[in-house]
Design a protein around this motif. Structure first.
Motif, PDB file in Angstrom:
ATOM      1  N   ASN A  22       0.943  -1.239  -0.081  1.00 16.69           N
ATOM      2  CA  ASN A  22      -0.004   0.105  -0.029  1.00 16.69           C
ATOM      3  C   ASN A  22       0.322   0.973  -0.054  1.00 16.69           C
ATOM      4  O   ASN A  22      -0.315   1.938   0.473  1.00 16.69           O
ATOM      5  CB  ASN A  22      -0.870  -0.209   0.611  1.00 16.69           C
ATOM      6  N   HIS A  23       2.691   0.952  -0.714  1.00 20.28           N
ATOM      7  CA  HIS A  23       2.832   2.340  -0.135  1.00 20.28           C
ATOM      8  C   HIS A  23       4.438   2.324  -1.070  1.00 20.28           C
ATOM      9  O   HIS A  23       4.739   1.034  -1.144  1.00 20.28           O
ATOM     10  CB  HIS A  23       3.150   2.817   1.098  1.00 20.28           C
ATOM     11  N   ILE A  24       4.730   3.212  -1.276  1.00 18.53           N
ATOM     12  CA  ILE A  24       6.299   3.277  -2.317  1.00 18.53           C
ATOM     13  C   ILE A  24       7.291   4.910  -1.577  1.00 18.53           C
ATOM     14  O   ILE A  24       6.178   5.508  -2.044  1.00 18.53           O
ATOM     15  CB  ILE A  24       6.279   3.721  -3.679  1.00 18.53           C
ATOM     16  N   ARG A  56      -8.424  -7.166 -16.862  1.00 23.15           N
ATOM     17  CA  ARG A  56      -8.484  -6.247 -16.444  1.00 23.15           C
ATOM     18  C   ARG A  56      -7.747  -5.089 -17.343  1.00 23.15           C
ATOM     19  O   ARG A  56      -7.709  -3.780 -17.232  1.00 23.15           O
ATOM     20  CB  ARG A  56      -6.715  -6.761 -15.859  1.00 23.15           C
ATOM     21  N   GLY A  57      -7.424  -5.702 -18.895  1.00 15.87           N
ATOM     22  CA  GLY A  57      -7.290  -4.564 -19.850  1.00 15.87           C
ATOM     23  C   GLY A  57      -5.741  -4.567 -19.688  1.00 15.87           C
ATOM     24  O   GLY A  57      -4.603  -4.732 -19.172  1.00 15.87           O
ATOM     25  N   ASN A  58      -5.851  -2.820 -20.177  1.00 17.24           N
ATOM     26  CA  ASN A  58      -4.150  -2.491 -19.736  1.00 17.24           C
ATOM     27  C   ASN A  58      -3.936  -1.667 -19.047  1.00 17.24           C
ATOM     28  O   ASN A  58      -3.959  -0.632 -18.273  1.00 17.24           O
ATOM     29  CB  ASN A  58      -3.623  -1.884 -20.879  1.00 17.24           C
ATOM     30  N   VAL A  59      -3.740  -2.823 -17.853  1.00 19.71           N
ATOM     31  CA  VAL A  59      -3.595  -1.902 -16.394  1.00 19.71           C
ATOM     32  C   VAL A  59      -1.843  -1.072 -16.337  1.00 19.71           C
ATOM     33  O   VAL A  59      -1.941  -0.459 -16.329  1.00 19.71           O
ATOM     34  CB  VAL A  59      -3.085  -3.054 -15.405  1.00 19.71           C
ATOM     35  N   TYR A  60      -1.492  -1.518 -17.063  1.00 20.83           N
ATOM     36  CA  TYR A  60       0.177  -0.765 -17.097  1.00 20.83           C
ATOM     37  C   TYR A  60      -0.376   0.452 -18.278  1.00 20.83           C
ATOM     38  O   TYR A  60       0.417   1.682 -16.959  1.00 20.83           O
ATOM     39  CB  TYR A  60       1.420  -1.411 -18.323  1.00 20.83           C
ATOM     40  N   ALA A  61      -1.058   0.909 -18.317  1.00 18.89           N
ATOM     41  CA  ALA A  61      -1.483   2.120 -19.176  1.00 18.89           C
ATOM     42  C   ALA A  61      -2.092   3.419 -18.369  1.00 18.89           C
ATOM     43  O   ALA A  61      -1.905   4.112 -17.941  1.00 18.89           O
ATOM     44  CB  ALA A  61      -1.734   1.702 -20.652  1.00 18.89           C
ATOM     45  N   ARG A  62      -3.061   2.444 -17.801  1.00 17.49           N
ATOM     46  CA  ARG A  62      -3.727   3.078 -16.553  1.00 17.49           C
ATOM     47  C   ARG A  62      -2.533   3.396 -15.133  1.00 17.49           C
ATOM     48  O   ARG A  62      -2.930   4.602 -14.548  1.00 17.49           O
ATOM     49  CB  ARG A  62      -5.012   2.170 -16.020  1.00 17.49           C
ATOM     50  N   GLY A  63      -1.525   2.326 -14.979  1.00 21.21           N
ATOM     51  CA  GLY A  63      -0.514   2.883 -13.728  1.00 21.21           C
ATOM     52  C   GLY A  63       0.445   3.827 -14.576  1.00 21.21           C
ATOM     53  O   GLY A  63       1.030   4.356 -13.900  1.00 21.21           O
ATOM     54  N   VAL A  64       0.189   4.156 -15.949  1.00 18.85           N
ATOM     55  CA  VAL A  64       1.519   5.452 -16.774  1.00 18.85           C
ATOM     56  C   VAL A  64       0.436   5.632 -17.598  1.00 18.85           C
ATOM     57  O   VAL A  64       0.913   5.512 -18.377  1.00 18.85           O
ATOM     58  CB  VAL A  64       2.408   4.691 -16.810  1.00 18.85           C
ATOM     59  N   ASP A 101       4.284   1.974 -10.243  1.00 16.10           N
ATOM     60  CA  ASP A 101       4.477   2.589  -8.534  1.00 16.10           C
ATOM     61  C   ASP A 101       5.913   3.684  -8.767  1.00 16.10           C
ATOM     62  O   ASP A 101       6.162   4.649  -7.538  1.00 16.10           O
ATOM     63  CB  ASP A 101       4.442   2.103  -7.864  1.00 16.10           C
ATOM     64  N   HIS A 102       6.330   2.943 -10.050  1.00 19.40           N
ATOM     65  CA  HIS A 102       7.834   4.142 -10.107  1.00 19.40           C
ATOM     66  C   HIS A 102       7.670   5.244 -10.885  1.00 19.40           C
ATOM     67  O   HIS A 102       8.625   6.109 -10.956  1.00 19.40           O
ATOM     68  CB  HIS A 102       9.053   3.335 -10.196  1.00 19.40           C
ATOM     69  N   ALA A 160      17.178  16.630  -6.237  1.00 20.29           N
ATOM     70  CA  ALA A 160      16.456  15.305  -7.291  1.00 20.29           C
ATOM     71  C   ALA A 160      15.307  14.894  -6.583  1.00 20.29           C
ATOM     72  O   ALA A 160      15.892  14.528  -5.271  1.00 20.29           O
ATOM     73  CB  ALA A 160      18.217  14.809  -8.022  1.00 20.29           C
ATOM     74  N   VAL A 161      14.795  14.378  -7.566  1.00 22.03           N
ATOM     75  CA  VAL A 161      13.755  13.306  -6.545  1.00 22.03           C
ATOM     76  C   VAL A 161      13.626  11.358  -7.642  1.00 22.03           C
ATOM     77  O   VAL A 161      14.392  11.431  -8.383  1.00 22.03           O
ATOM     78  CB  VAL A 161      12.335  13.704  -7.390  1.00 22.03           C
ATOM     79  N   VAL A 162      13.992  10.361  -6.724  1.00 23.60           N
ATOM     80  CA  VAL A 162      14.404   9.406  -7.164  1.00 23.60           C
ATOM     81  C   VAL A 162      13.049   8.634  -6.925  1.00 23.60           C
ATOM     82  O   VAL A 162      12.776   8.154  -5.796  1.00 23.60           O
ATOM     83  CB  VAL A 162      15.111   9.053  -6.676  1.00 23.60           C
ATOM     84  N   ASP A 163      12.159   8.059  -7.942  1.00 30.69           N
ATOM     85  CA  ASP A 163      11.677   7.912  -8.330  1.00 30.69           C
ATOM     86  C   ASP A 163       9.609   8.670  -8.250  1.00 30.69           C
ATOM     87  O   ASP A 163      10.149   9.710  -7.649  1.00 30.69           O
ATOM     88  CB  ASP A 163      11.050   5.933  -8.187  1.00 30.69           C
ATOM     89  N   THR A 164       8.779   7.976  -8.421  1.00 32.28           N
ATOM     90  CA  THR A 164       7.748   9.334  -8.878  1.00 32.28           C
ATOM     91  C   THR A 164       6.658   8.998  -8.480  1.00 32.28           C
ATOM     92  O   THR A 164       5.064  10.068  -8.620  1.00 32.28           O
ATOM     93  CB  THR A 164       7.444   9.570 -10.441  1.00 32.28           C
ATOM     94  N   GLY A 165       6.001   7.350  -8.124  1.00 31.58           N
ATOM     95  CA  GLY A 165       4.498   7.186  -7.631  1.00 31.58           C
ATOM     96  C   GLY A 165       3.470   6.726  -8.616  1.00 31.58           C
ATOM     97  O   GLY A 165       3.992   7.099 -10.037  1.00 31.58           O
ATOM     98  N   LEU A 166       2.830   6.214  -8.714  1.00 34.70           N
ATOM     99  CA  LEU A 166       1.246   5.393  -9.590  1.00 34.70           C
ATOM    100  C   LEU A 166       0.536   6.501 -10.090  1.00 34.70           C
ATOM    101  O   LEU A 166       0.812   7.778  -9.050  1.00 34.70           O
ATOM    102  CB  LEU A 166       0.302   4.577  -8.318  1.00 34.70           C
ATOM    103  N   GLY A 167       0.878   7.026 -10.909  1.00 37.70           N
ATOM    104  CA  GLY A 167       0.413   7.587 -11.690  1.00 37.70           C
ATOM    105  C   GLY A 167      -1.485   8.034 -11.990  1.00 37.70           C
ATOM    106  O   GLY A 167      -2.141   7.876 -12.961  1.00 37.70           O
TER     107      GLY A 167
END
Length: 341
Positions: free
Chosen positions: A38-40, A150-158, A89-90, A52-59
């Motif tokens: 439940n977190h990053i 579930r479809g294109n889960v990746y495109a929903r997250g990014v 999530d990154h 500088a930021v390292v990683d950006t979270g879920l879109g």
């Protein structure tokens, strides 16, 4: 070797836009995720007159709302966006954050290209290719249908992807705030996962390669069905062994910890135990799907099933490459494995 071999200098995680300084000039952020994990953890590094930021979270809207509030609250601008790897999530907010701040995105080429392939559903990384891969390894139609829904889960997250980026390579040294952060590439979890080590800070931003409690998911993509991802992951762990024992590890999930070498030992032991469990189960030929109940003792939803199937295939491939298993491929039947005689 138990988890008690690790120590946690920080026992409470930051909430919302709060941040905790874990070493001078390095700040810990935590964003929410809508899953059982439940977190990053994200990291802000002082970078001269900026961050500088390292990683950006879920879109997703929640993460972008947190970013909007954080950008307004920061006393200096974000000048650089570094992404450890392609997972939503990154990478999820990298392009959006670049647009909001004008900062360039840094990541490895393998991560950039795979993100684009998944988003566009092309090059052997389509959902249909993954489903065919799992069907070949014995997954039944009922569960495949649920995964397909579930479809294109990746495109929903990014939702949006960087079109331009600064390439990170293994061994690159980034000068951030006068300190030298060395890029260490890892494999098995993603193509070119980049961790960052700074001797001056005594810290390792480990991303998903070293996590304090859960084990890193290892996967075999449909486009590389015979890949020994477990072997690659274990070889990658060896690359962290020369780092000092008191290194503060800053993981993507869980609490920062000390006990780098102990955790590496735990991960080697975990994968050896997984191998032993599989070998014990394979007195008779079985497919990866047959082994799910042996390796995963809880009910799996469609999201968890994707990771479980891929990791099971990864371990079977690992044992097949090393010789203890033989692969049985018969027309019209799922791939099965048995102890080699």
């Amino acid at each position: 070797m138990s988890a008690h071999a690790l120590t946690h200098p920080f026992t409470e995680a930051p909430v919302g836009i709060a941040r905790i300084e874990v070493v001078p000039g390095v700040f810990w952020l935590r964003f929410a995720l809508p899953w059982s994990l439940n977190h990053i953890n994200l990291w802000l590094l002082e970078d001269d007159e900026g961050y500088a930021v390292v990683d950006t979270g879920l879109g997703d809207p929640a993460s972008r709302g947190t970013w909007t509030a954080l950008i307004e609250a920061l006393e200096r601008p974000i000048r650089r966006i570094i992404v450890t790897h392609y997972h939503p999530d990154h990478l999820g907010n990298a392009e959006w954050l670049a647009g909001a701040t004008g900062a360039p995105v840094w990541l490895a080429m393998g991560e950039y290209l795979l993100a684009h392939a998944l988003h566009a559903q092309t090059s052997g990384f389509e959902s249909s290719a993954m489903l065919a891969h799992f069907r070949r390894h014995g997954l039944d139609d009922e569960r495949l249908v649920k995964m397909a829904a579930r479809g294109n889960v990746y495109a929903r997250g990014v939702p949006t992807l960087p079109v331009h980026y600064q390439r990170l390579l293994d061994g690159d040294v980034l000068v951030i705030g006068g300190r030298h952060w060395q890029a260490i590439a890892g494999h098995g979890h993603s193509p070119e996962h980049i961790s960052l080590y700074c001797a001056q800070a005594g810290a390792l931003i480990s991303g998903d390669m070293l996590l304090p409690r859960i084990t890193t998911n290892i996967n075999v993509p449909a486009a590389m069905p015979d890949e020994d991802s477990v072997g690659r992951f274990l070889a990658s762990l060896r690359r962290f062994e020369p780092l000092p024992a008191d290194t503060l590890v800053l993981p993507a999930h869980g609490l920062p910890f000390r006990g780098l070498h102990a955790r590496i030992g735990q991960l080697f032991a975990h994968h050896a135990e997984r191998d032993a469990t599989i070998l014990e189960a394979l007195r008779n030929p079985q497919s990866a799907a047959d082994l799910l109940q042996t390796l995963f003792l809880r009910e799996l939803d469609a999201h968890q099933l994707m990771f479980a199937m891929s990791e099971t295939i990864a371990h079977l491939n690992h044992l097949w490459h090393r010789g203890p298993l033989r692969r049985i491929e018969e027309a019209g039947e799922p791939v099965r494995y048995q102890i080699a005689k």
